[in-house]
Design a protein around this motif. Structure first.
Motif, mmCIF file in Angstrom:
data_model
loop_
_atom_site.group_PDB
_atom_site.id
_atom_site.type_symbol
_atom_site.label_atom_id
_atom_site.label_comp_id
_atom_site.label_asym_id
_atom_site.label_seq_id
_atom_site.Cartn_x
_atom_site.Cartn_y
_atom_site.Cartn_z
ATOM 1 N N ARG A 116 105.937 19.452 64.898
ATOM 2 C CA ARG A 116 107.260 19.517 66.078
ATOM 3 C C ARG A 116 106.690 18.753 67.310
ATOM 4 N NH1 ARG A 116 108.176 25.937 64.117
ATOM 5 N NH2 ARG A 116 107.581 24.980 62.139
ATOM 6 N N ALA A 117 105.620 18.375 67.661
ATOM 7 C CA ALA A 117 104.598 17.967 68.824
ATOM 8 C C ALA A 117 105.242 16.628 68.525
ATOM 9 C CB ALA A 117 102.932 17.962 68.988
ATOM 10 N N THR A 118 105.572 15.832 67.693
ATOM 11 C CA THR A 118 106.398 14.625 67.547
ATOM 12 C C THR A 118 107.608 14.544 68.061
ATOM 13 O OG1 THR A 118 104.332 13.668 65.988
ATOM 14 C CG2 THR A 118 105.819 12.368 66.063
ATOM 15 N N LYS A 119 107.836 15.466 67.844
ATOM 16 C CA LYS A 119 110.138 15.555 68.353
ATOM 17 C C LYS A 119 109.224 15.815 69.782
ATOM 18 C CE LYS A 119 111.430 16.043 63.550
ATOM 19 N NZ LYS A 119 112.134 17.123 62.377
ATOM 20 N N TRP A 120 108.896 16.729 69.706
ATOM 21 C CA TRP A 120 109.321 17.365 71.327
ATOM 22 C C TRP A 120 108.192 16.150 72.563
ATOM 23 C CZ3 TRP A 120 106.947 23.115 69.790
ATOM 24 C CH2 TRP A 120 108.194 23.691 68.897
ATOM 25 N N SER A 121 107.640 16.029 72.185
ATOM 26 C CA SER A 121 106.916 14.821 72.822
ATOM 27 C C SER A 121 107.271 14.111 74.046
ATOM 28 C CB SER A 121 105.503 14.391 73.090
ATOM 29 O OG SER A 121 104.918 14.066 73.897
ATOM 30 N N PRO A 122 108.080 12.902 73.251
ATOM 31 C CA PRO A 122 107.638 12.603 71.465
ATOM 32 C C PRO A 122 106.612 11.879 71.695
ATOM 33 C CG PRO A 122 109.345 11.152 73.170
ATOM 34 C CD PRO A 122 109.001 12.100 74.059
ATOM 35 N N LEU A 123 104.990 12.354 70.549
ATOM 36 C CA LEU A 123 104.773 11.228 70.516
ATOM 37 C C LEU A 123 104.885 10.209 69.570
ATOM 38 C CD1 LEU A 123 101.890 13.943 68.788
ATOM 39 C CD2 LEU A 123 102.334 13.009 71.547
ATOM 40 N N ARG A 124 104.457 9.149 70.152
ATOM 41 C CA ARG A 124 104.572 7.877 69.079
ATOM 42 C C ARG A 124 104.120 7.662 67.526
ATOM 43 N NH1 ARG A 124 101.989 1.836 70.326
ATOM 44 N NH2 ARG A 124 100.459 2.799 69.212
ATOM 45 N N GLY A 137 106.385 9.052 59.600
ATOM 46 C CA GLY A 137 107.499 9.548 60.931
ATOM 47 C C GLY A 137 107.002 10.600 61.079
ATOM 48 N N THR A 138 105.918 11.080 60.643
ATOM 49 C CA THR A 138 105.166 12.919 61.489
ATOM 50 C C THR A 138 104.886 12.861 62.399
ATOM 51 O OG1 THR A 138 104.926 13.713 59.342
ATOM 52 C CG2 THR A 138 107.076 13.490 59.911
ATOM 53 N N ASN A 139 103.800 11.599 61.989
ATOM 54 C CA ASN A 139 102.097 11.475 62.975
ATOM 55 C C ASN A 139 101.730 12.939 61.545
ATOM 56 O OD1 ASN A 139 101.758 9.522 64.360
ATOM 57 N ND2 ASN A 139 102.960 11.361 65.734
ATOM 58 N N THR A 140 101.650 13.012 60.447
ATOM 59 C CA THR A 140 101.103 13.660 59.414
ATOM 60 C C THR A 140 101.141 12.924 58.339
ATOM 61 O OG1 THR A 140 102.923 14.599 58.851
ATOM 62 C CG2 THR A 140 102.218 16.095 60.448
ATOM 63 N N GLY A 141 100.291 13.120 57.214
ATOM 64 C CA GLY A 141 99.659 12.739 56.468
ATOM 65 C C GLY A 141 98.609 12.975 55.039
#
Length: 316
Positions: A116-124, A137-141
């Motif tokens: 969620r932070a990836t979308k909200w900030s947004p984070l690269r 595409g989500t900064n998770t894996g």
């Protein structure tokens, strides 16, 4: 050779497909908002130390760079945008009370919070699956965000360090197990060799974390944990505290200066963490935080109220 193509990511269940209870949703959103804050605003101790270094600097180029750094931070906060184009890979240090009511959901909640932070900030989008070489595409894996776990007996709160580890500040990370008899002098030489070889790549002035112990994995973990300590803090061990000061002075004399363009200070400080070791083994590891050391600590109570320990006066 044939034409290379970018691998398509497999269809997998990601964080967005999960459903959470309302209380866990509140936990997720608190951590996500805090991660956004960390991406946009430096912790109080880092901001204060950069101001001190700028005031102590005499070289015109260095003073101009510090001024630019300060303007960068001001604009990031005003515009609510990440303060560095490399928003890093999110790493989390979790100190969870054994009585925290959502203990069994913390791992899943942290992963969803990062997405969620990836979308909200947004984070690269910085998370690439190793070997398969596709961006999630989500900064998770796989094992991302990386979570360092510690349980705290007789506590019902959750304390969390959020760290955005950029590629530049991760480049100097190294470790070495020394031969018996080399001693602490060899550990000091190793740290200085890393700083003279790679310190310029990590966007100085740096916070340098050093871990010293028995096995290389323990030393590496402690060197990263050292970066979570406040700038200006000292080890509880007097000898380690003395070495922190001596290493700081020695690295400063290298003269890296802000952004590696010369100046009085190469580092914001040196933090050492150590453990007991085998008598014939001494391992040492180094990790660094860049001048934009995006680290924050939040304490979340059992009722999900929170306290920001590193960003006083800010509300999520």
């Amino acid at each position: 050779m044939g034409q290379q193509t970018v691998n398509e990511p497999p269809v997998v269940e990601g964080p967005a497909t999960q459903e959470f209870a309302p209380e866990v949703e509140k936990l997720i959103n608190t951590v996500a908002k805090f991660t956004v804050l960390v991406s946009q605003k430096l912790p109080d101790d880092v901001a204060a130390r950069l101001k001190e270094l700028a005031e102590e600097e005499t070289a015109p180029m260095a003073k101009m760079i510090y001024s630019t750094m300060a303007r960068n931070q001001d604009l990031a906060w005003q515009l609510k945008r990440p303060s560095c184009q490399d928003t890093g890979l999110v790493q989390l240090f979790v100190r969870a009370g054994t009585d925290f009511p959502y203990l069994d959901r913390v791992d899943a909640a942290m992963k969803e919070a990062v997405a969620r932070a990836t979308k909200w900030s947004p984070l690269r989008l910085n998370t690439v699956e190793t070997f398969d070489e596709y961006n999630t595409g989500t900064n998770t894996g796989s094992r991302s965000p990386w979570i360092y776990w510690q349980t705290i007996p007789d506590s019902d709160s959750l304390e969390l360090d959020v760290y955005l580890a950029g590629g530049g500040c991760s480049l100097p990370g190294q470790g070495k197990t020394l031969m018996p008899g080399e001693g602490y002098e060899a550990a000091v030489k190793f740290v200085l060799d890393v700083m003279t070889s790679y310190g310029i790549n990590a966007c100085p002035p740096l916070l340098v974390g050093v871990g010293i112990g028995s096995s290389i994995d323990a030393a590496a973990y402690m060197s990263k944990a050292a970066l979570m300590r406040p700038v200006g803090s000292h080890s509880a061990n007097p000898k380690a505290a003395e070495l922190e000061t001596e290493l700081k002075d020695a690295i400063d004399r290298i003269g890296l200066g802000p952004q590696g363009l010369g100046g009085q200070h190469s580092v914001m400080g040196v933090n050492i963490e150590n453990s007991a070791r085998h008598p014939s083994v001494l391992s040492v590891a180094v990790n660094t935080g860049c001048w934009s050391h995006r680290r924050g600590t939040i304490r979340i109570a059992s009722d999900l109220s929170y306290e920001l320990l590193t960003h006083k006066g800010v509300e999520l």
